[in-house]
Scaffold this active site. Structure first.
Site, PDB file in Angstrom:
ATOM      1  N   ASP A  86       1.567   0.859   0.284  1.00 45.58           N
ATOM      2  CA  ASP A  86       2.933   1.028   0.689  1.00 45.58           C
ATOM      3  C   ASP A  86       3.599  -0.452   0.800  1.00 45.58           C
ATOM      4  O   ASP A  86       2.880  -1.377   0.730  1.00 45.58           O
ATOM      5  CB  ASP A  86       2.751   1.672   2.016  1.00 45.58           C
ATOM      6  CG  ASP A  86       2.329   3.087   1.961  1.00 45.58           C
ATOM      7  OD1 ASP A  86       2.005   3.712   0.929  1.00 45.58           O
ATOM      8  OD2 ASP A  86       1.592   3.306   3.019  1.00 45.58           O
ATOM      9  N   LEU A  87       4.879  -0.169   1.007  1.00 42.04           N
ATOM     10  CA  LEU A  87       5.705  -1.466   1.062  1.00 42.04           C
ATOM     11  C   LEU A  87       5.162  -2.148   2.209  1.00 42.04           C
ATOM     12  O   LEU A  87       4.898  -3.438   1.890  1.00 42.04           O
ATOM     13  CB  LEU A  87       7.077  -1.140   1.210  1.00 42.04           C
ATOM     14  CG  LEU A  87       7.927  -2.126   1.604  1.00 42.04           C
ATOM     15  CD1 LEU A  87       8.346  -2.877   0.401  1.00 42.04           C
ATOM     16  CD2 LEU A  87       9.673  -1.469   2.112  1.00 42.04           C
TER      17      LEU A  87
END
Ligand code: URA
Length: 263
Positions: free
Chosen positions: A125-126
């Site tokens: 994920d970011l």
């Protein structure tokens, strides 16, 4: 035949002649020497000792192979690509795991060399930090990301609150999420609110959703190991190529036979 040992092009030689031998191919001992198995002489010995398989069959001395042939040494399939490259990156938070981002944010691909072109194996994920592999070896990437190969991914997870015994038990037994029950996770408590959690599935935002489901939202998430690969000294944003022994360990981790693997 297990996928790891299947021929890619489906071409077989005359029946009973052992491993593939393509007259237009490259000598097997030369390929092995190029990929780091020692001198050509040492590689000839490996072949003569019956430790090398080509497309699942014991290779004969003097065999020639093509890039599509699957070569295994001591049971581990090896990458024979001339320009095969696999990097280990410590992804910082705020960097996107794609090749191009529509919002012009920094991408993991922009942190490693442009050539040869590589792509991320799986996704973080970011906001997730930690270890990510990038490779131009499609077969390796496929095996590493396919859940049936069962490659473990270990995370350090800072969660809100202090998980109770029953919350830990739920993580260890598998958590019911909106896309179904997860496989059991391995969990150990490193400090109050800090877990080491290991899973082998790769569902979207899986660790965050599992922890949230047991009442402890994730505050910070970092991947610390991918199968046999770990490196606590790699700083955020830094990368390095995998060395030969790491590549072999990785190839070996994805060549072990699993009963539920698609063939
Ligand atoms: N699990 C998550 O929730 N996020 C990641 O980035 C990786 C695993």
């Amino acid at each position: 035949m297990p996928e790891a040992l299947a021929t890619v092009d489906g071409v077989s030689d005359q029946p009973g002649d052992g491993a593939a031998d393509h007259p237009d191919g490259e000598r097997l001992q030369k390929v092995l020497a190029r990929t780091g198995f020692g001198s050509r002489r040492a590689c000839e010995e490996l072949i003569a000792d019956g430790r090398v398989l080509v497309n699942g069959e014991v290779a004969q001395l003097g065999a020639r192979v093509r890039p599509d042939d699957e070569v295994a040494v001591d049971g581990a399939v090896i990458s024979t690509k001339v320009d095969g490259v696999t990097y280990l990156l410590n992804k910082p938070a705020g960097v996107v795991t794609t090749a191009n981002d529509t919002h012009d944010r920094p991408t993991v691909v922009s942190l490693v060399p442009d050539e040869p072109r590589v792509f991320p194996v799986g996704r973080l994920d970011l906001d997730t930090e930690g270890l990510l592999l990038l490779t131009n070896d499609g077969a390796l990437a496929h095996r590493l990301s396919h859940p049936s190969f069962g490659v473990e991914k270990e995370y350090l997870v800072h969660v809100r609150g202090r998980p109770s015994r029953s919350a830990l038990r739920r993580l260890r037994e598998g958590v019911e999420l909106d896309d179904g029950l997860t496989a059991p996770a391995k969990v150990s408590v490193m400090a109050p609110g800090l877990l080491r959690l290991t899973i082998h599935e790769g569902r979207n935002r899986q660790v965050r959703r599992m922890c949230e489901a047991v009442g402890h939202p994730v505050l910070r998430l970092a991947r610390s190991r991918i199968g046999p690969i770990a490196d606590s000294r790699l700083a955020p944003g830094e990368w390095r190529p995998l060395d030969r022994s790491e590549l072999l360990a990785l190839q070996s981790a994805v060549s072990e036979v699993s009963p539920d693997r698609p063939s």
